[in-house]
Design an enzyme around this catalytic site. Structure first.
Site, PDB file in Angstrom:
ATOM      1  N   ASN A 282       0.845  -1.193   0.000  1.00 35.99           N
ATOM      2  CA  ASN A 282       0.000   0.000   0.000  1.00 35.99           C
ATOM      3  C   ASN A 282       0.881   1.244   0.000  1.00 35.99           C
ATOM      4  O   ASN A 282       1.952   1.280   0.614  1.00 35.99           O
ATOM      5  CB  ASN A 282      -1.011  -0.002   1.140  1.00 35.99           C
ATOM      6  CG  ASN A 282      -0.454  -0.346   2.500  1.00 35.99           C
ATOM      7  OD1 ASN A 282       0.567  -1.012   2.614  1.00 35.99           O
ATOM      8  ND2 ASN A 282      -1.116   0.090   3.542  1.00 35.99           N
TER       9      ASN A 282
ATOM     10  N   GLU B 138       0.427   5.278   0.635  1.00 35.57           N
ATOM     11  CA  GLU B 138      -0.479   6.329   1.110  1.00 35.57           C
ATOM     12  C   GLU B 138      -0.069   7.699   0.588  1.00 35.57           C
ATOM     13  O   GLU B 138       1.013   7.863   0.010  1.00 35.57           O
ATOM     14  CB  GLU B 138      -0.510   6.302   2.647  1.00 35.57           C
ATOM     15  CG  GLU B 138      -1.048   4.968   3.152  1.00 35.57           C
ATOM     16  CD  GLU B 138      -1.254   4.903   4.647  1.00 35.57           C
ATOM     17  OE1 GLU B 138      -0.732   5.766   5.373  1.00 35.57           O
ATOM     18  OE2 GLU B 138      -1.957   3.976   5.090  1.00 35.57           O
TER      19      GLU B 138
ATOM     20  N   CYS C 116      -4.117   0.679  -2.447  1.00 36.65           N
ATOM     21  CA  CYS C 116      -3.999  -0.537  -1.632  1.00 36.65           C
ATOM     22  C   CYS C 116      -2.963  -1.492  -2.230  1.00 36.65           C
ATOM     23  O   CYS C 116      -2.682  -1.455  -3.435  1.00 36.65           O
ATOM     24  CB  CYS C 116      -5.330  -1.272  -1.576  1.00 36.65           C
ATOM     25  SG  CYS C 116      -6.622  -0.405  -0.686  1.00 36.65           S
TER      26      CYS C 116
ATOM     27  N   GLU D 179      -3.156  -4.717  -2.849  1.00 37.59           N
ATOM     28  CA  GLU D 179      -3.682  -5.630  -3.883  1.00 37.59           C
ATOM     29  C   GLU D 179      -3.708  -4.940  -5.243  1.00 37.59           C
ATOM     30  O   GLU D 179      -3.350  -5.519  -6.270  1.00 37.59           O
ATOM     31  CB  GLU D 179      -5.125  -6.056  -3.561  1.00 37.59           C
ATOM     32  CG  GLU D 179      -5.331  -6.708  -2.227  1.00 37.59           C
ATOM     33  CD  GLU D 179      -5.635  -5.702  -1.118  1.00 37.59           C
ATOM     34  OE1 GLU D 179      -4.882  -4.713  -0.975  1.00 37.59           O
ATOM     35  OE2 GLU D 179      -6.614  -5.915  -0.399  1.00 37.59           O
TER      36      GLU D 179
ATOM     37  N   CYS E 196     -10.596  -4.458   0.760  1.00 35.07           N
ATOM     38  CA  CYS E 196     -11.634  -3.435   0.676  1.00 35.07           C
ATOM     39  C   CYS E 196     -12.474  -3.638  -0.589  1.00 35.07           C
ATOM     40  O   CYS E 196     -12.098  -4.372  -1.509  1.00 35.07           O
ATOM     41  CB  CYS E 196     -11.000  -2.046   0.687  1.00 35.07           C
ATOM     42  SG  CYS E 196     -10.261  -1.568  -0.875  1.00 35.07           S
TER      43      CYS E 196
ATOM     44  N   CYS F 200     -10.792  -2.904  -4.025  1.00 40.80           N
ATOM     45  CA  CYS F 200      -9.884  -3.970  -4.480  1.00 40.80           C
ATOM     46  C   CYS F 200     -10.660  -5.186  -4.960  1.00 40.80           C
ATOM     47  O   CYS F 200     -10.277  -5.834  -5.939  1.00 40.80           O
ATOM     48  CB  CYS F 200      -8.900  -4.346  -3.371  1.00 40.80           C
ATOM     49  SG  CYS F 200      -7.649  -3.070  -3.129  1.00 40.80           S
TER      50      CYS F 200
HETATM   51  N1  THU Z   1      -5.354  -1.211   2.572  1.00 40.94           N
HETATM   52  C1  THU Z   1      -4.837  -2.124   1.691  1.00 40.94           C
HETATM   53  O1  THU Z   1      -3.663  -2.052   1.317  1.00 40.94           O
HETATM   54  N2  THU Z   1      -5.665  -3.088   1.229  1.00 40.94           N
HETATM   55  C2  THU Z   1      -6.986  -3.222   1.565  1.00 40.94           C
HETATM   56  O2  THU Z   1      -7.674  -4.066   1.029  1.00 40.94           O
HETATM   57  C3  THU Z   1      -7.564  -2.342   2.591  1.00 40.94           C
HETATM   58  C4  THU Z   1      -6.722  -1.213   3.042  1.00 40.94           C
HETATM   59  C5  THU Z   1      -4.475  -0.151   3.065  1.00 40.94           C
HETATM   60  C6  THU Z   1      -4.823   1.233   2.570  1.00 40.94           C
HETATM   61  C7  THU Z   1      -4.253   2.113   3.655  1.00 40.94           C
HETATM   62  O3  THU Z   1      -2.892   2.372   3.371  1.00 40.94           O
HETATM   63  C8  THU Z   1      -4.321   1.269   4.913  1.00 40.94           C
HETATM   64  O4  THU Z   1      -4.540  -0.059   4.481  1.00 40.94           O
HETATM   65  C9  THU Z   1      -5.411   1.662   5.870  1.00 40.94           C
HETATM   66  O5  THU Z   1      -6.612   1.801   5.228  1.00 40.94           O
END
Ligand code: THU
Length: 124
Positions: A41, A43, A52, A54, A85, A88
């Site tokens: 991920n 940010e 994210c 995935e 999420c 994804c």
């Molecule tokens: N995140 C993912 O990498 N994958 C997901 O399916 C859900 C959320 C990450 C995004 C963000 O950097 C952190 O988790 C918190 O939401």
């Protein structure tokens, strides 16, 4: 092979750029051709721009010409299991109607599929 994907997902989670949530996620995607694409991920201070793990892995694979996927492992550096999420799930379903997905935490593991995670997903 699953163990190899789990190791790859754990390793790439170390690259997660997470100054805001501190929540490290890593994904490892196996293609039908036998290649592994990983993603973490990433940010952003404009939070909604976060990508994210995935989706990072899937976009890396697609941009290298790979669109047929066999298996996906998603690792979060937590005790609890976290499920992908909605965004994804939709992106995964674009490429595979029944991809095998293993969700892994520090202490647990759960096997599922995109068919179970996103029934009746949107498809043109
Ligand atoms: N995140 C993912 O990498 N994958 C997901 O399916 C859900 C959320 C990450 C995004 C963000 O950097 C952190 O988790 C918190 O939401």
């Amino acid at each position: 092979m699953k163990q190899k994907l789990i190791e790859a997902a754990k390793k790439v989670s170390e690259n997660a750029y997470v100054p805001y949530s501190g929540f490290q996620v890593g994904a490892a995607l196996l293609t039908e051709s036998g290649k592994i694409f990983t993603g973490c991920n990433v940010e952003n201070s404009s939070y909604g721009l976060t990508n994210c793990a995935e989706r990072t892995a899937i976009f890396k694979a697609v941009s290298e010409g790979e669109t047929n996927f066999k298996e996906l492992v998603i690792f979060s550096n937590t005790e609890e299991l976290f499920y992908p999420c909605g965004a994804c799930r939709q992106v995964i379903s674009e490429f595979s109607s029944d991809l095998k997905i293993t969700i892994v935490s520090l202490t647990d593991e759960f096997e599922t599929s995109i068919r179970d995670l996103l029934p009746h997903g949107f498809k043109l």
